[in-house]
Design a protein around this motif. Structure first.
Motif, PDB file in Angstrom:
ATOM      1  N   ILE A 125     -89.816 -31.632 -64.925  1.00 22.21           N
ATOM      2  CA  ILE A 125     -90.777 -30.810 -65.667  1.00 22.21           C
ATOM      3  C   ILE A 125     -90.163 -29.450 -65.986  1.00 22.21           C
ATOM      4  CG2 ILE A 125     -92.972 -29.555 -65.484  1.00 22.21           C
ATOM      5  CD1 ILE A 125     -94.015 -32.021 -63.887  1.00 22.21           C
ATOM      6  N   ASN A 126     -89.511 -28.848 -65.002  1.00 21.56           N
ATOM      7  CA  ASN A 126     -88.875 -27.546 -65.226  1.00 21.56           C
ATOM      8  C   ASN A 126     -87.780 -27.638 -66.288  1.00 21.56           C
ATOM      9  OD1 ASN A 126     -90.505 -26.182 -63.424  1.00 21.56           O
ATOM     10  ND2 ASN A 126     -89.119 -26.524 -61.692  1.00 21.56           N
ATOM     11  N   LYS A 127     -87.004 -28.723 -66.273  1.00 24.07           N
ATOM     12  CA  LYS A 127     -85.960 -28.914 -67.278  1.00 24.07           C
ATOM     13  C   LYS A 127     -86.573 -29.047 -68.667  1.00 24.07           C
ATOM     14  CE  LYS A 127     -81.944 -31.715 -68.530  1.00 24.07           C
ATOM     15  NZ  LYS A 127     -82.116 -31.436 -69.918  1.00 24.07           N
ATOM     16  N   LEU A 128     -87.660 -29.815 -68.776  1.00 28.72           N
ATOM     17  CA  LEU A 128     -88.337 -29.959 -70.065  1.00 28.72           C
ATOM     18  C   LEU A 128     -88.855 -28.609 -70.569  1.00 28.72           C
ATOM     19  CD1 LEU A 128     -90.305 -33.279 -69.478  1.00 28.72           C
ATOM     20  CD2 LEU A 128     -88.418 -32.930 -71.078  1.00 28.72           C
ATOM     21  N   ARG A 129     -89.417 -27.813 -69.672  1.00 28.83           N
ATOM     22  CA  ARG A 129     -89.901 -26.477 -70.061  1.00 28.83           C
ATOM     23  C   ARG A 129     -88.748 -25.603 -70.554  1.00 28.83           C
ATOM     24  NH1 ARG A 129     -93.773 -25.816 -64.995  1.00 28.83           N
ATOM     25  NH2 ARG A 129     -95.660 -26.677 -65.886  1.00 28.83           N
ATOM     26  N   LYS A 130     -87.627 -25.633 -69.801  1.00 26.16           N
ATOM     27  CA  LYS A 130     -86.463 -24.829 -70.184  1.00 26.16           C
ATOM     28  C   LYS A 130     -85.931 -25.285 -71.538  1.00 26.16           C
ATOM     29  CE  LYS A 130     -81.816 -23.558 -68.635  1.00 26.16           C
ATOM     30  NZ  LYS A 130     -81.209 -23.849 -69.896  1.00 26.16           N
ATOM     31  N   ASP A 131     -85.820 -26.592 -71.740  1.00 26.70           N
ATOM     32  CA  ASP A 131     -85.340 -27.118 -73.021  1.00 26.70           C
ATOM     33  C   ASP A 131     -86.253 -26.695 -74.165  1.00 26.70           C
ATOM     34  OD1 ASP A 131     -83.279 -28.292 -71.642  1.00 26.70           O
ATOM     35  OD2 ASP A 131     -84.075 -30.341 -71.748  1.00 26.70           O
ATOM     36  N   ALA A 132     -87.555 -26.729 -73.922  1.00 22.05           N
ATOM     37  CA  ALA A 132     -88.514 -26.326 -74.959  1.00 22.05           C
ATOM     38  C   ALA A 132     -88.363 -24.841 -75.286  1.00 22.05           C
ATOM     39  CB  ALA A 132     -89.936 -26.631 -74.519  1.00 22.05           C
ATOM     40  N   MET A 133     -88.177 -24.021 -74.257  1.00 20.03           N
ATOM     41  CA  MET A 133     -88.008 -22.583 -74.493  1.00 20.03           C
ATOM     42  C   MET A 133     -86.698 -22.302 -75.232  1.00 20.03           C
ATOM     43  SD  MET A 133     -89.499 -21.004 -70.958  1.00 20.03           S
ATOM     44  CE  MET A 133     -89.446 -19.295 -71.474  1.00 20.03           C
TER      45      MET A 133
END
Length: 154
Positions: A125-133
């Motif tokens: 989830i954190n990786k997905l958030r970082k990728d989105a940002m």
């Protein structure tokens, strides 16, 4: 005119002012004005919201009952496994494998996640958030006008 009947039909949904006017032989403008004064649109929205809420509550109750049944079955299965293990005088590797497999199934049924599974999920989830940002930061738009500007400026 039976305005209560027309209003009830509109609020129940699925029919427009225009179709109601045709159905009951009322001038469209008269029906529309009557509906505006009595706020039929707001009443229809409230009725829809109430129906949606009731449906969601019903589905939530059904899901809760289903989950409770699954928990009961899983608990009974666990009790059986414990009883079988207690009854065994000699525990062989095949019995251990079968019990382990059954316990994993119970864990999956009940949705129990290990700490490792939870940490892995949080990391994804954190990786997905970082990728989105990162994607938002790297977004740029370039608009290029060439010969068309001259045509439109005249």
């Amino acid at each position: 005119m039976d305005w209560k009947k027309i209003k009830a039909e509109y609020i129940a949904g699925g029919i427009s002012y225009r179709k109601l006017a045709e159905r009951y032989g009322v001038p469209f403008s008269t029906l529309k004005e009557h509906a505006r004064r009595e706020k039929w649109t707001e009443l229809r929205e409230k009725a829809r919201h109430k129906a949606d809420t009731n449906f969601a509550n019903l589905m939530g109750e059904k899901q809760a009952n289903r989950n409770a049944k699954i928990d009961d079955v899983a608990d009974k299965l666990l009790d059986k496994i414990i009883g079988l293990l207690d009854a065994l005088e000699v525990v062989d590797s095949q019995s251990i494998k079968q019990c382990t497999s059954a316990l994993k199934d119970i864990k999956d049924i009940k949705g129990i996640k290990s700490d490792i599974d939870l940490r892995e999920q949080e990391a994804r989830i954190n990786k997905l958030r970082k990728d989105a940002m990162d994607e938002e930061e790297n977004t740029s738009v370039t608009v290029k006008f060439e010969d068309e500007i001259g045509k439109w400026s005249k």
